[in-house]
Design a protein around this motif. Structure first.
Motif, mmCIF file in Angstrom:
data_model
loop_
_atom_site.group_PDB
_atom_site.id
_atom_site.type_symbol
_atom_site.label_atom_id
_atom_site.label_comp_id
_atom_site.label_asym_id
_atom_site.label_seq_id
_atom_site.Cartn_x
_atom_site.Cartn_y
_atom_site.Cartn_z
ATOM 1 N N LEU A 176 0.695 -1.176 0.004
ATOM 2 C CA LEU A 176 -0.112 0.047 -0.028
ATOM 3 C C LEU A 176 0.982 1.240 -0.253
ATOM 4 O O LEU A 176 0.564 2.097 -0.778
ATOM 5 N N ARG A 177 1.782 1.339 0.978
ATOM 6 C CA ARG A 177 2.535 2.556 1.092
ATOM 7 C C ARG A 177 3.881 2.626 0.263
ATOM 8 O O ARG A 177 4.581 3.739 0.430
ATOM 9 N N SER A 178 4.203 1.579 -0.431
ATOM 10 C CA SER A 178 5.572 1.707 -1.218
ATOM 11 C C SER A 178 5.246 1.486 -2.627
ATOM 12 O O SER A 178 5.178 2.462 -3.286
ATOM 13 N N VAL A 179 4.848 0.315 -3.101
ATOM 14 C CA VAL A 179 4.605 -0.122 -4.454
ATOM 15 C C VAL A 179 3.527 0.645 -4.930
ATOM 16 O O VAL A 179 3.536 1.271 -5.991
ATOM 17 N N LEU A 180 2.404 0.513 -4.657
ATOM 18 C CA LEU A 180 1.003 1.252 -4.970
ATOM 19 C C LEU A 180 1.392 2.667 -5.065
ATOM 20 O O LEU A 180 0.807 3.390 -5.908
ATOM 21 N N ALA A 181 1.972 3.166 -3.850
ATOM 22 C CA ALA A 181 2.231 4.764 -3.748
ATOM 23 C C ALA A 181 3.439 5.069 -4.940
ATOM 24 O O ALA A 181 3.055 6.247 -5.626
ATOM 25 N N LEU A 239 16.338 -9.665 -5.951
ATOM 26 C CA LEU A 239 15.804 -9.997 -4.750
ATOM 27 C C LEU A 239 15.768 -9.015 -3.806
ATOM 28 O O LEU A 239 16.698 -8.165 -3.392
ATOM 29 N N TYR A 240 14.380 -8.578 -3.175
ATOM 30 C CA TYR A 240 14.528 -7.865 -2.244
ATOM 31 C C TYR A 240 13.441 -8.540 -1.033
ATOM 32 O O TYR A 240 12.359 -8.701 -1.413
ATOM 33 N N THR A 241 13.894 -8.587 0.239
ATOM 34 C CA THR A 241 13.327 -9.066 1.180
ATOM 35 C C THR A 241 13.158 -8.460 2.640
ATOM 36 O O THR A 241 13.785 -7.397 2.737
ATOM 37 N N GLU A 242 12.013 -8.867 3.393
ATOM 38 C CA GLU A 242 11.947 -8.389 4.889
ATOM 39 C C GLU A 242 13.218 -8.857 5.614
ATOM 40 O O GLU A 242 13.767 -9.870 5.090
ATOM 41 N N LYS A 243 13.272 -8.387 6.674
ATOM 42 C CA LYS A 243 14.427 -8.982 7.496
ATOM 43 C C LYS A 243 13.685 -9.781 8.525
ATOM 44 O O LYS A 243 12.524 -9.568 8.874
ATOM 45 N N VAL A 270 15.224 -5.090 3.771
ATOM 46 C CA VAL A 270 14.702 -3.742 4.561
ATOM 47 C C VAL A 270 15.476 -2.991 5.678
ATOM 48 O O VAL A 270 16.200 -3.769 6.417
ATOM 49 N N HIS A 271 15.539 -1.837 5.719
ATOM 50 C CA HIS A 271 16.289 -1.096 6.425
ATOM 51 C C HIS A 271 15.623 -0.003 6.826
ATOM 52 O O HIS A 271 16.211 1.214 6.875
ATOM 53 N N TRP A 285 12.411 1.104 -0.983
ATOM 54 C CA TRP A 285 11.880 0.574 -2.261
ATOM 55 C C TRP A 285 12.700 1.178 -3.422
ATOM 56 O O TRP A 285 13.288 0.672 -4.624
ATOM 57 N N GLU A 286 12.465 2.669 -3.495
ATOM 58 C CA GLU A 286 12.748 3.405 -4.544
ATOM 59 C C GLU A 286 14.463 3.047 -4.753
ATOM 60 O O GLU A 286 15.019 3.129 -5.772
ATOM 61 N N GLN A 287 15.105 3.077 -3.744
ATOM 62 C CA GLN A 287 16.625 3.015 -3.858
ATOM 63 C C GLN A 287 16.942 1.828 -4.386
ATOM 64 O O GLN A 287 18.016 1.556 -5.116
#
Length: 384
Positions: free
Chosen positions: A25-30, A110-114, A140-141, A337-339
């Motif tokens: 909601l707050r990252s990819v859709l934004a 690859l991008y993942t939660e920690k 994620v950081h 996400w943008e980074q």
């Protein structure tokens, strides 16, 4: 030249609280709403998500609600589709490793939660597999993008503190047991067998915060405890809390800096924010939270005198100055996400990779070992 580039993103685990609220909601859709991720050459990267999970009903409803065209309960089929170049995982840690391996074999970035996996050794193995396949990888950081910590980073970069001496952190709040009032956190957080525990959850965060602001963590002394041994789950059923709900840690950093951080889901808040860090240096001090940051320079430091026989009349909090925003701060999850997407598009590096993630879970492992053995634990180096 085409000013837009499309990247397909597999989003696995978005029916969960964090995966849905912060990442979808707050990252990819934004990012979709703002017209994509801007690159330094003027192009924009448009993200096209496909929602993946086990429950078709939930996925169908999420896709309908947010006008997402693609969803699936078949991860293998989605990974085999060349339309999707990035794999994101917000599942439980206990099931993430297998899915990430499959994504690497399918050639996905690859991008993942920690944490990325349950052990530091597993995370390093995943990093090396991804490197060998020529894939970008990130973890994620989000805490680094909190306005309070961005202001703190500004002070560090400007040399405000002189030589940093110590860092003191307080994080936590009272999480209700779930009987009289509903708990604010899911029950799996309190079951060790399901990957729960405040050490595994928070030490990964503290590692990248300390590492990127002050220096690498070289040793840890910690005590992890379960203050509340009995809780009630989402169905109102009692269960034994087998995971730690509080941890008290001392971290030794590069340059002789000592950090003390308390993390607890069994503490009542008596501070301005749910997390606060006090940094003391030879030239000045600061207290940073989620949003605010206050400072006291050496030249403005008062001279308190200890006298327990006389009531204290000084208002110590009033002797600090507020650091101004001087910027508009975006959502931290969206910013990271943008980074990462920029790095996938070849526009800059992404320093918070799986090796950084491995250093985080390594610190958690060392903290648990320190607590179990009652001793200081030195950390082995992890690097590409």
């Amino acid at each position: 030249m085409d000013v837009t580039t499309r990247i397909g993103v597999v989003m696995n685990g978005v029916t969960g609280r964090m995966g849905y609220r912060q990442h979808l909601l707050r990252s990819v859709l934004a990012i979709r709403e703002q017209g994509g991720v801007p690159l330094s050459d003027g192009r924009r990267v448009l993200l096209e998500p496909v929602l993946v999970g086990r429950g078709a009903t939930k996925l169908r409803e999420l896709a309908r609600r947010h006008d997402v065209e693609h969803w699936s309960t078949d991860l293998d089929t989605v990974l085999g589709d060349p339309r999707w170049q990035v794999y994101f995982d917000a599942q439980l840690t206990s099931v993430r490793h297998k899915a990430v391996v499959a994504a690497i074999e399918a050639g996905k970035h690859l991008y993942t939660e920690k944490p990325v996996a349950e052990t530091a050794r597993q995370v390093v193995e995943l990093a090396r597999l991804a490197d060998a396949a020529g894939l970008r990888h990130g973890v994620v950081h989000d805490k680094l993008f909190l306005p309070g910590l961005l202001k703190l980073k500004r002070l560090v970069d400007a040399g405000f503190f002189g030589r940093v001496l110590s860092v003191r952190g307080e994080f936590g709040y009272w999480v209700f047991e779930g009987d009289g009032q509903s708990a604010q956190r899911p029950s799996w957080n309190y079951r060790k067998q399901d990957g729960g525990g405040v050490v595994v959850d928070m030490f990964c965060h503290w590692n990248y915060v300390l590492e990127n602001l002050f220096g690498r963590v070289r040793a840890v002394t910690a005590k992890a405890v379960t203050h509340i041994p009995r809780r009630w789950d989402e169905r109102g059923e009692p269960y034994e809390a087998t995971a730690d709900d509080a941890a008290y840690g001392i971290f030794e950093l590069d340059g002789g800096i000592i950090a003390q951080v308390n993390s607890s889901w069994a503490v009542r808040v008596h501070r301005d924010e749910l997390v606060e860090f006090q940094v003391d240096g030879t030239e000045g001090s600061a207290v940073a939270g989620l949003w605010g940051c206050r400072v006291q320079h050496r030249s403005m430091t008062p001279k308190p005198v200890w006298n327990p026989d006389v009531p204290t009349t000084e208002r110590f909090r009033d002797q600090w100055a507020e650091v101004p925003d001087n910027a508009v701060f975006d959502n931290g999850f969206k910013a990271q996400w943008e980074q990462f997407i920029r790095s996938v598009a070849g526009d800059g590096e992404h320093p918070y990779d799986f090796y950084a993630g491995a250093r985080g879970i390594r610190l958690a492992e060392a903290g648990l070992r320190s607590s179990a053995e009652g001793r200081r634990v030195e950390l082995e180096e992890i690097a590409p």
